[in-house]
Motif scaffolding. Structure first.
Motif, PDB file in Angstrom:
ATOM      1  N   ALA A  97       0.839  -1.172  -0.074  1.00 49.95           N
ATOM      2  CA  ALA A  97       0.039  -0.048  -0.014  1.00 49.95           C
ATOM      3  C   ALA A  97       0.825   1.262  -0.022  1.00 49.95           C
ATOM      4  O   ALA A  97       2.203   1.139   0.301  1.00 49.95           O
ATOM      5  CB  ALA A  97      -0.977  -0.105   1.265  1.00 49.95           C
ATOM      6  N   PHE A  98       0.514   2.475  -0.154  1.00 44.72           N
ATOM      7  CA  PHE A  98       1.005   3.475  -0.157  1.00 44.72           C
ATOM      8  C   PHE A  98       0.846   4.010   1.367  1.00 44.72           C
ATOM      9  O   PHE A  98       0.065   4.172   1.963  1.00 44.72           O
ATOM     10  CB  PHE A  98       0.449   4.575  -1.054  1.00 44.72           C
ATOM     11  N   CYS A  99       2.055   4.795   1.832  1.00 45.79           N
ATOM     12  CA  CYS A  99       2.165   5.318   3.098  1.00 45.79           C
ATOM     13  C   CYS A  99       1.420   6.459   2.929  1.00 45.79           C
ATOM     14  O   CYS A  99       1.269   7.495   1.991  1.00 45.79           O
ATOM     15  CB  CYS A  99       3.409   5.936   3.289  1.00 45.79           C
ATOM     16  N   GLN A 100       0.317   6.776   4.159  1.00 44.05           N
ATOM     17  CA  GLN A 100      -0.612   7.820   3.974  1.00 44.05           C
ATOM     18  C   GLN A 100       0.077   9.067   4.166  1.00 44.05           C
ATOM     19  O   GLN A 100      -0.534  10.289   3.734  1.00 44.05           O
ATOM     20  CB  GLN A 100      -1.564   7.703   5.087  1.00 44.05           C
ATOM     21  N   ALA A 137       0.524  -3.689   3.041  1.00 46.78           N
ATOM     22  CA  ALA A 137      -0.693  -3.361   3.194  1.00 46.78           C
ATOM     23  C   ALA A 137      -1.250  -3.541   4.598  1.00 46.78           C
ATOM     24  O   ALA A 137      -0.694  -4.098   5.408  1.00 46.78           O
ATOM     25  CB  ALA A 137      -1.492  -4.535   2.377  1.00 46.78           C
ATOM     26  N   GLY A 138      -2.087  -2.621   5.005  1.00 47.21           N
ATOM     27  CA  GLY A 138      -2.474  -2.677   6.364  1.00 47.21           C
ATOM     28  C   GLY A 138      -2.083  -1.630   7.181  1.00 47.21           C
ATOM     29  O   GLY A 138      -2.441  -1.586   8.394  1.00 47.21           O
ATOM     30  N   ARG A 139      -0.839  -1.209   6.599  1.00 47.14           N
ATOM     31  CA  ARG A 139       0.015  -0.281   7.398  1.00 47.14           C
ATOM     32  C   ARG A 139      -0.524   1.242   7.239  1.00 47.14           C
ATOM     33  O   ARG A 139      -0.601   1.629   5.736  1.00 47.14           O
ATOM     34  CB  ARG A 139       1.394  -0.315   7.411  1.00 47.14           C
ATOM     35  N   THR A 140      -0.534   2.321   7.991  1.00 51.57           N
ATOM     36  CA  THR A 140      -0.997   3.605   7.549  1.00 51.57           C
ATOM     37  C   THR A 140       0.256   4.375   7.067  1.00 51.57           C
ATOM     38  O   THR A 140       0.327   5.053   6.342  1.00 51.57           O
ATOM     39  CB  THR A 140      -1.557   4.299   8.849  1.00 51.57           C
ATOM     40  N   LEU A 141       1.346   4.073   7.740  1.00 55.07           N
ATOM     41  CA  LEU A 141       2.734   4.656   7.825  1.00 55.07           C
ATOM     42  C   LEU A 141       3.755   3.822   7.366  1.00 55.07           C
ATOM     43  O   LEU A 141       3.889   2.572   7.633  1.00 55.07           O
ATOM     44  CB  LEU A 141       3.126   5.494   9.036  1.00 55.07           C
ATOM     45  N   CYS A 142       4.759   3.920   6.466  1.00 54.05           N
ATOM     46  CA  CYS A 142       5.912   3.513   6.019  1.00 54.05           C
ATOM     47  C   CYS A 142       6.921   3.570   7.136  1.00 54.05           C
ATOM     48  O   CYS A 142       6.892   4.033   8.176  1.00 54.05           O
ATOM     49  CB  CYS A 142       6.610   4.142   4.741  1.00 54.05           C
ATOM     50  N   GLU A 143       7.917   2.577   7.080  1.00 59.51           N
ATOM     51  CA  GLU A 143       8.860   2.582   8.149  1.00 59.51           C
ATOM     52  C   GLU A 143       9.693   3.834   8.350  1.00 59.51           C
ATOM     53  O   GLU A 143       9.821   4.034   9.493  1.00 59.51           O
ATOM     54  CB  GLU A 143      10.089   1.610   7.783  1.00 59.51           C
ATOM     55  N   ILE A 144       9.932   4.870   7.523  1.00 59.46           N
ATOM     56  CA  ILE A 144      10.567   6.112   7.596  1.00 59.46           C
ATOM     57  C   ILE A 144       9.685   6.890   8.248  1.00 59.46           C
ATOM     58  O   ILE A 144      10.152   7.577   9.155  1.00 59.46           O
ATOM     59  CB  ILE A 144      10.944   6.661   6.116  1.00 59.46           C
ATOM     60  N   VAL A 187      13.856   6.714  -3.235  1.00 58.47           N
ATOM     61  CA  VAL A 187      13.814   6.690  -1.621  1.00 58.47           C
ATOM     62  C   VAL A 187      14.903   5.638  -1.468  1.00 58.47           C
ATOM     63  O   VAL A 187      15.889   6.074  -0.647  1.00 58.47           O
ATOM     64  CB  VAL A 187      12.548   6.297  -0.918  1.00 58.47           C
ATOM     65  N   LEU A 188      14.934   4.357  -2.063  1.00 55.08           N
ATOM     66  CA  LEU A 188      15.737   3.468  -1.788  1.00 55.08           C
ATOM     67  C   LEU A 188      17.033   3.756  -2.126  1.00 55.08           C
ATOM     68  O   LEU A 188      18.290   3.611  -1.544  1.00 55.08           O
ATOM     69  CB  LEU A 188      15.626   2.235  -2.812  1.00 55.08           C
ATOM     70  N   ALA A 189      17.315   4.581  -3.399  1.00 55.92           N
ATOM     71  CA  ALA A 189      18.850   4.985  -3.599  1.00 55.92           C
ATOM     72  C   ALA A 189      19.281   5.870  -2.555  1.00 55.92           C
ATOM     73  O   ALA A 189      20.376   5.700  -2.210  1.00 55.92           O
ATOM     74  CB  ALA A 189      18.478   5.682  -4.883  1.00 55.92           C
ATOM     75  N   LEU A 190      18.369   7.041  -2.228  1.00 51.52           N
ATOM     76  CA  LEU A 190      19.083   8.021  -1.269  1.00 51.52           C
ATOM     77  C   LEU A 190      19.288   7.172   0.400  1.00 51.52           C
ATOM     78  O   LEU A 190      20.150   7.558   0.954  1.00 51.52           O
ATOM     79  CB  LEU A 190      18.162   9.133  -0.858  1.00 51.52           C
ATOM     80  N   GLU A 191      18.271   6.405   0.668  1.00 53.41           N
ATOM     81  CA  GLU A 191      18.572   5.458   1.906  1.00 53.41           C
ATOM     82  C   GLU A 191      19.879   4.682   1.891  1.00 53.41           C
ATOM     83  O   GLU A 191      20.393   4.413   2.879  1.00 53.41           O
ATOM     84  CB  GLU A 191      17.257   4.616   1.873  1.00 53.41           C
ATOM     85  N   ARG A 192      20.220   4.131   0.586  1.00 53.97           N
ATOM     86  CA  ARG A 192      21.416   3.461   0.506  1.00 53.97           C
ATOM     87  C   ARG A 192      22.616   4.389   0.827  1.00 53.97           C
ATOM     88  O   ARG A 192      23.572   3.950   1.264  1.00 53.97           O
ATOM     89  CB  ARG A 192      21.574   2.796  -0.695  1.00 53.97           C
ATOM     90  N   TYR A 245      21.098  10.590   4.982  1.00 54.52           N
ATOM     91  CA  TYR A 245      19.900  11.446   5.178  1.00 54.52           C
ATOM     92  C   TYR A 245      19.199  10.838   6.358  1.00 54.52           C
ATOM     93  O   TYR A 245      18.695   9.871   6.384  1.00 54.52           O
ATOM     94  CB  TYR A 245      19.299  11.308   3.866  1.00 54.52           C
ATOM     95  N   THR A 246      18.712  11.885   7.261  1.00 57.60           N
ATOM     96  CA  THR A 246      18.032  11.653   8.361  1.00 57.60           C
ATOM     97  C   THR A 246      16.647  12.157   8.385  1.00 57.60           C
ATOM     98  O   THR A 246      15.929  11.944   9.488  1.00 57.60           O
ATOM     99  CB  THR A 246      18.831  11.940   9.801  1.00 57.60           C
ATOM    100  N   GLY A 247      16.138  12.877   7.195  1.00 58.93           N
ATOM    101  CA  GLY A 247      14.872  13.334   7.106  1.00 58.93           C
ATOM    102  C   GLY A 247      13.843  12.464   6.778  1.00 58.93           C
ATOM    103  O   GLY A 247      13.980  11.266   6.865  1.00 58.93           O
ATOM    104  N   ARG A 248      12.865  12.974   6.386  1.00 62.29           N
ATOM    105  CA  ARG A 248      11.819  12.152   5.836  1.00 62.29           C
ATOM    106  C   ARG A 248      11.456  12.311   4.230  1.00 62.29           C
ATOM    107  O   ARG A 248      12.420  13.273   3.631  1.00 62.29           O
ATOM    108  CB  ARG A 248      10.255  12.755   6.532  1.00 62.29           C
ATOM    109  N   PHE A 249      10.639  11.693   3.798  1.00 61.37           N
ATOM    110  CA  PHE A 249      10.657  11.798   2.360  1.00 61.37           C
ATOM    111  C   PHE A 249       9.011  12.169   1.755  1.00 61.37           C
ATOM    112  O   PHE A 249       8.173  12.321   2.569  1.00 61.37           O
ATOM    113  CB  PHE A 249      10.976  10.365   1.426  1.00 61.37           C
ATOM    114  N   HIS A 250       8.978  12.525   0.737  1.00 65.88           N
ATOM    115  CA  HIS A 250       7.618  12.593  -0.083  1.00 65.88           C
ATOM    116  C   HIS A 250       7.773  11.933  -1.641  1.00 65.88           C
ATOM    117  O   HIS A 250       8.646  12.583  -2.233  1.00 65.88           O
ATOM    118  CB  HIS A 250       7.214  13.858  -0.114  1.00 65.88           C
ATOM    119  N   VAL A 251       7.206  11.021  -1.827  1.00 66.39           N
ATOM    120  CA  VAL A 251       6.846  10.408  -3.174  1.00 66.39           C
ATOM    121  C   VAL A 251       5.986  11.064  -4.198  1.00 66.39           C
ATOM    122  O   VAL A 251       4.758  10.810  -3.596  1.00 66.39           O
ATOM    123  CB  VAL A 251       7.137   8.966  -3.275  1.00 66.39           C
TER     124      VAL A 251
END
Ligand SMILES: [Zn+2]
Length: 201
Positions: A55-58, A66-73, A93-98, A102-108
């Protein structure tokens, strides 16, 4: 020669995948025909679970289970909610996490503005970002769309929309290959682009 319908059907489906031409599609289809049943079973189960089990993080529209409102980050309290890095695709996101710096959040956004392809602001996840920033608590928005014509145009549009909200707006430093994808940049290039990000004037 006409192929039996089940084989032709698989070839047609494979041909629609990015980077797969008619030859590769036929080769793959015949590979599945010869290979042990487990191989095609695993693939078909993985494929059918792909959409139903994710699912997409809200909050940031990253991919999550699926079933989660928020992603791990977004659900990690150690991640700074005051910095939002805006990217085109979840793969970015994956590329930057690698890179690991970076310690902030994302928006896709799930795309970029492209008048030629008829993709406007309402066709990507742009409005939720503006709502997120307008709720407050955000100090910096890093515009990390790809250094392509569409990526730059999207960054400019976002700058225009975000400016009245009083947040710092930065763009990843040049050094990323123009027209290139974030997703394919090596880690040191990405790290340089991130740490050398510049205020968008
Ligand atoms: Zn999220």
């Amino acid at each position: 020669m006409l192929l039996p319908e089940p084989i032709q059907r698989l070839i047609n489906a494979l041909e629609r995948l990015p980077g797969i031409g008619p030859k590769s599609a036929s080769r793959l289809a015949f590979y599945f025909l010869r290979a042990p049943d487990e191989i095609s079973q695993e693939l078909s189960e993985a494929l059918s679970g792909l959409k139903s089990k994710t699912a997409f993080c809200q909050e940031c529209f990253n991919i999550t289970l699926a079933g989660r409102t928020l992603c791990e980050i977004c659900s990690d309290p150690r991640r700074d909610a005051g910095i939002i890095c805006v990217v085109e695709e979840a793969l970015d996101v994956l590329a930057l996490e690698r890179v690991g710096a970076y310690t902030g959040r994302f928006h896709v956004l799930h795309g970029v503005l492209s008048p030629i392809e008829g993709i406007g602001p309402d066709d990507i996840r742009l409005q939720p970002l503006l709502e997120r920033v307008s709720r407050g608590g955000v100090q910096e928005v890093i515009l990390a769309t790809n250094p392509s014509m569409e990526g730059d145009a999207t960054a400019l549009y976002l700058r225009q929309q975000l400016r009245p909200m009083g947040v710092q707006i930065t763009r990843l430093a040049r050094g990323l290959p123009v027209g290139g994808d974030l997703e394919y940049a090596d880690q040191s290039t990405l790290l340089r682009a991130l740490s050398g990000r510049q205020e968008m004037g």
